[in-house]
Write a protein that holds these residues in place. Structure first.
Motif, mmCIF file in Angstrom:
data_model
loop_
_atom_site.group_PDB
_atom_site.id
_atom_site.type_symbol
_atom_site.label_atom_id
_atom_site.label_comp_id
_atom_site.label_asym_id
_atom_site.label_seq_id
_atom_site.Cartn_x
_atom_site.Cartn_y
_atom_site.Cartn_z
ATOM 1 N N PHE A 122 1.815 -6.896 -12.335
ATOM 2 C CA PHE A 122 0.357 -6.808 -12.212
ATOM 3 C C PHE A 122 -0.333 -7.263 -13.491
ATOM 4 N N THR A 123 -1.289 -8.181 -13.303
ATOM 5 C CA THR A 123 -2.071 -8.671 -14.436
ATOM 6 C C THR A 123 -3.229 -7.739 -14.738
ATOM 7 N N SER A 149 -1.685 -10.248 -8.007
ATOM 8 C CA SER A 149 -1.493 -9.681 -9.344
ATOM 9 C C SER A 149 -2.433 -8.502 -9.618
ATOM 10 N N LEU A 150 -3.160 -8.053 -8.586
ATOM 11 C CA LEU A 150 -4.129 -6.973 -8.764
ATOM 12 C C LEU A 150 -3.607 -5.669 -8.169
ATOM 13 N N LEU A 151 -3.853 -4.573 -8.876
ATOM 14 C CA LEU A 151 -3.505 -3.241 -8.383
ATOM 15 C C LEU A 151 -4.740 -2.352 -8.437
ATOM 16 N N ALA A 184 -3.673 -7.734 -2.341
ATOM 17 C CA ALA A 184 -3.700 -6.845 -3.505
ATOM 18 C C ALA A 184 -2.902 -5.580 -3.197
ATOM 19 N N SER A 185 -2.444 -4.898 -4.224
ATOM 20 C CA SER A 185 -1.684 -3.657 -4.054
ATOM 21 C C SER A 185 -2.595 -2.454 -4.268
ATOM 22 N N VAL A 186 -2.283 -1.361 -3.573
ATOM 23 C CA VAL A 186 -3.115 -0.160 -3.625
ATOM 24 C C VAL A 186 -2.229 1.074 -3.735
ATOM 25 N N ARG A 189 0.834 -1.191 0.000
ATOM 26 C CA ARG A 189 0.000 0.000 0.000
ATOM 27 C C ARG A 189 0.871 1.245 0.000
ATOM 28 N N VAL A 190 0.607 2.105 -0.987
ATOM 29 C CA VAL A 190 1.420 3.305 -1.184
ATOM 30 C C VAL A 190 0.507 4.527 -1.215
ATOM 31 N N LYS A 191 0.873 5.517 -0.443
ATOM 32 C CA LYS A 191 0.128 6.783 -0.491
ATOM 33 C C LYS A 191 0.958 7.825 -1.222
#
Length: 705
Positions: free
Chosen positions: A141-142, A185-187, A232-234, A110-112
């Motif tokens: 990331f797919t 693999s999700l962003l 998941a990544s955000v 997680r990145v702000k």
């Protein structure tokens, strides 16, 4: 169909086994996406749009603390001054937001990304999507889901993540459950938290899954916190004024806009004529006001648009001073007014070559629209409202249909996505400028700042507005707004005196907060009337701008006002203000009028030190505190502060405090080279030891530095 949908369609094709030889065709479609280009009212090739507008930004890792007393632009200016010096090696490109963290070597989930309005947060996100689509970056990331909070504002009923994504990305609806089985693999890109109208409960501990029906605000909190799809990544983008606790993020970044070389790159790309681009860039470089503004990409666009008629080859036959009946703009207010006037003139004259049409005739054509627009800007600015629905515009007499066909296309920005139609001003400062223009008729100026409730405790949140107001009032008195207002200028002779008395009252017999005092100086400089400044300046007995991180423009404002004071300034404290030699040059003519001068913690080099030595010779009575050991009180003040931090170690979470301590340490080292004895030397040694121990004890923070 927006860019994220077409990008996601690539994944859909891959899932269906269709993405083989057609991949290049699909990517070609992405490159030729049509998008609305700011201010032109026409479509443009988005690949070109990306390559020209998406100049690399300066991004650095940052703490999550915010000085809420400052307008976000000024907080950023201070932050840049700090980070350029102390954190240059921490710069990261947007495509490296998920690069491994030190010392763990793990990639953040997680990145702000925060930054002020117009600094390029959304632009950076769009570039990431573009680079991902062409396989240039983020290949891990797919699938990328791009969600904008301004669109989520229209969701009133509870829904699940499955329903939200199924509605927004309908062509993926059938395979969403399959995608969720591979969350790594999700962003998710969540853009513009500051535009979200629903309150966020960060303490909500409710467990939900992809099928749970909850309010959209709970859904967003769960995604950001990681309680929903934790693998998941955000990426979350937001303005600094909106809180999102740093504990939920493994990386917090701040976007600082352009560097000097990128400003040059931008102007080169903006103008087709290289000679024009070079002239504009040189003018920006030579003008402190414009140079400080230019590191914000949207300001760069506004400046370049405002300058076009002054430097374009088409105006040479007419004469550069004739095109807008002015020399090229120099102050912030003038830049914005030229931007507005150029937009009105272009549309009012429908592109005709009558560049010599009088200003008053052009302005009179847009009088009613500007009045309505200014009222909308002002009344909503006071409520901190920046997003508007169609009915909001109509209630102020602004016709939404005109946004793409009149000069409004360079003022208002439509947001049209799926079920959403919202409007915002092209930039926060455009709203502030129009609000100031609306308040500049004589009926509002008898006691302008009192009338709007802008007493000193409210100045901080409306700093840019107050400066614009003073600049527009100056233009009004100079007759430059003729065509908008009917009252003759001669009826307004008492305004400079009235304003001078108001400023006098603000400075008289009180110690103002640093930022408040500085903003008042800027307002006087924007007004630029000798009568007003001569009344106010004598009331300034002391000016304490310690640790303010002053820009060259700030130094120019200090010089402008203090030159009108007939007496000596008892104390000017510029300690740790980052003024440098350029700032020292601006202040030079008034420094001899000080009784005590503090340049401690400023890197002014040998040239600056030589200048101070010469100043001491010219003014034997001047007390210059250039080193820590010169002032026992200063040493004790820092010792008290270090003791305070020892008790409250949370203060070491602040990059600002760590940078200040490191600067003090450097200053003590320099002072230590000139070995002295006595109480001052002992105190300096004690301070050096305590700071060294304090920094060593904070290895968790300093390890990554």
């Amino acid at each position: 169909m927006n860019s994220s949908k077409i990008i996601l369609q690539l994944f859909h094709c891959a899932a269906q086994g269709e993405l083989k030889p057609s991949k290049s065709v699909k990517l070609a479609n992405i490159r030729s996406l049509k998008c609305f280009s700011e201010g032109e009212g026409v479509t443009s090739n988005s690949a070109s749009h990306i390559e020209i507008r998406y100049t690399d930004l300066f991004v650095t890792e940052d703490s999550d603390l915010l000085d809420s007393s400052q307008h976000e632009y000024f907080d950023l200016a201070s932050r840049r001054a700090r980070i350029y010096v102390h954190q240059a090696f921490q710069r990261i490109r947007p495509c490296h937001l998920f690069s491994p963290l030190e010392p763990s070597g793990r990639s953040p989930k997680r990145v702000k990304v925060k930054g002020i309005a117009g600094i390029g947060k959304s632009v950076a996100v769009q570039r990431l999507l573009y680079e991902w689509a062409i396989g240039k970056s983020m290949r891990e990331f797919t699938c990328v889901f791009d969600l904008r909070f301004r669109e989520l504002n229209l969701i009133d009923a509870p829904l699940s993540l499955l329903e939200l994504l199924g509605e927004r990305f309908r062509y993926l609806k059938e395979i969403l459950l399959d995608l969720f089985t591979l969350p790594d693999s999700l962003l998710f890109i969540l853009d513009g938290l500051d535009e979200f109208k629903f309150p966020l409960d960060w303490d909500n501990g409710k467990d939900i899954n992809v099928d749970s029906k909850v309010p959209v605000s709970e859904l967003m909190v769960a995604l950001i916190k990681g309680s929903l799809l934790p693998k998941a990544s955000v990426i979350l983008t937001t303005r600094p004024s909106t809180e999102a606790p740093k504990g939920f993020f493994q990386r917090c970044c701040v976007v600082l806009g352009f560097e000097e070389r990128q400003v040059k790159e931008y102007t080169t790309k903006f103008y087709k004529d290289n000679q024009v681009a070079e002239k504009v860039y040189d003018y920006i470089l030579s003008n402190d006001n414009l140079f400080v503004l230019s590191f914000i990409p949207l300001y760069c666009y506004i400046i370049c648009t405002a300058m076009a008629e002054f430097f374009s080859t088409g105006t040479q036959g007419v004469g550069e001073s004739k095109s807008l009946e002015l020399n090229p703009p120099r102050t912030v207010s003038e830049v914005y007014f030229c931007y507005l006037f150029t937009a009105i003139k272009h549309h009012a004259l429908k592109g005709s070559a009558e560049r010599s049409t009088p200003r008053c005739e052009v302005l009179s054509l847009a009088k009613q629209q500007l009045t309505n627009l200014g009222k909308l800007a002002y009344e909503n600015l006071l409520q901190k409202k920046i997003m508007f629905e169609r009915k909001d515009l109509e209630s102020y007499g602004v016709t939404p249909a005109d946004v793409q066909s009149t000069f409004l296309c360079q003022i208002l920005q439509p947001v049209k996505e799926e079920t959403v139609e919202m409007f915002s001003f092209f930039h926060l400062t455009v709203q502030e400028h129009l609000a100031a223009l609306y308040l500049s008729p004589p009926s509002s100026t008898a006691a302008p700042l009192q009338k709007t409730g802008l007493i000193t405790d409210k100045l901080e949140s409306l700093q840019m507005f107050t400066r614009f107001f003073m600049g527009m009032l100056r233009a009004r008195l100079a007759g430059q707004l003729e065509g908008l207002f009917l009252s003759p200028v001669e009826q307004e002779d008492g305004i400079p005196t009235t304003l001078g008395l108001w400023f006098q009252e603000q400075f008289r017999g009180r110690t103002l907060e640093n930022q408040t005092a500085l903003n008042l100086l800027h307002c006087l400089m924007e007004f630029h009337k000798k009568e007003a400044t001569s009344i106010a300046a004598p009331e300034i007995k002391k000016l304490n701008l310690f640790k303010m991180k002053l820009s060259v423009v700030d130094c120019a404002a200090i010089h402008y006002v203090l030159q009108f004071s007939p007496h000596k300034l008892q104390e000017l404290n510029l300690g740790y203000s980052n003024i440098g030699n350029r700032g020292l040059n601006r202040l030079g003519p008034i420094l001899h009028r000080c009784e005590s001068l503090y340049i401690v913690g400023n890197d002014i080099g040998e040239v600056g030190k030589k200048r101070l030595r010469e100043l001491e010779k010219c003014r034997p009575g001047l007390r210059i505190i250039a080193n820590f050991e010169d002032d026992l009180g200063l040493l004790q003040a820092y010792l008290d502060w270090v003791d305070e931090i020892q008790v409250d170690k949370d203060q070491m979470d602040s990059v600002k405090n760590v940078d200040a301590l490191q600067s003090v340490l450097k200053g003590l080292q320099v002072a230590g080279e000139q070995t002295k004895k006595g109480q001052n030397a002992e105190k300096a040694k004690e301070l050096y030891t305590k700071i060294t121990e304090l920094l060593k004890s904070s290895t968790d923070l300093i390890g990554g530095r």
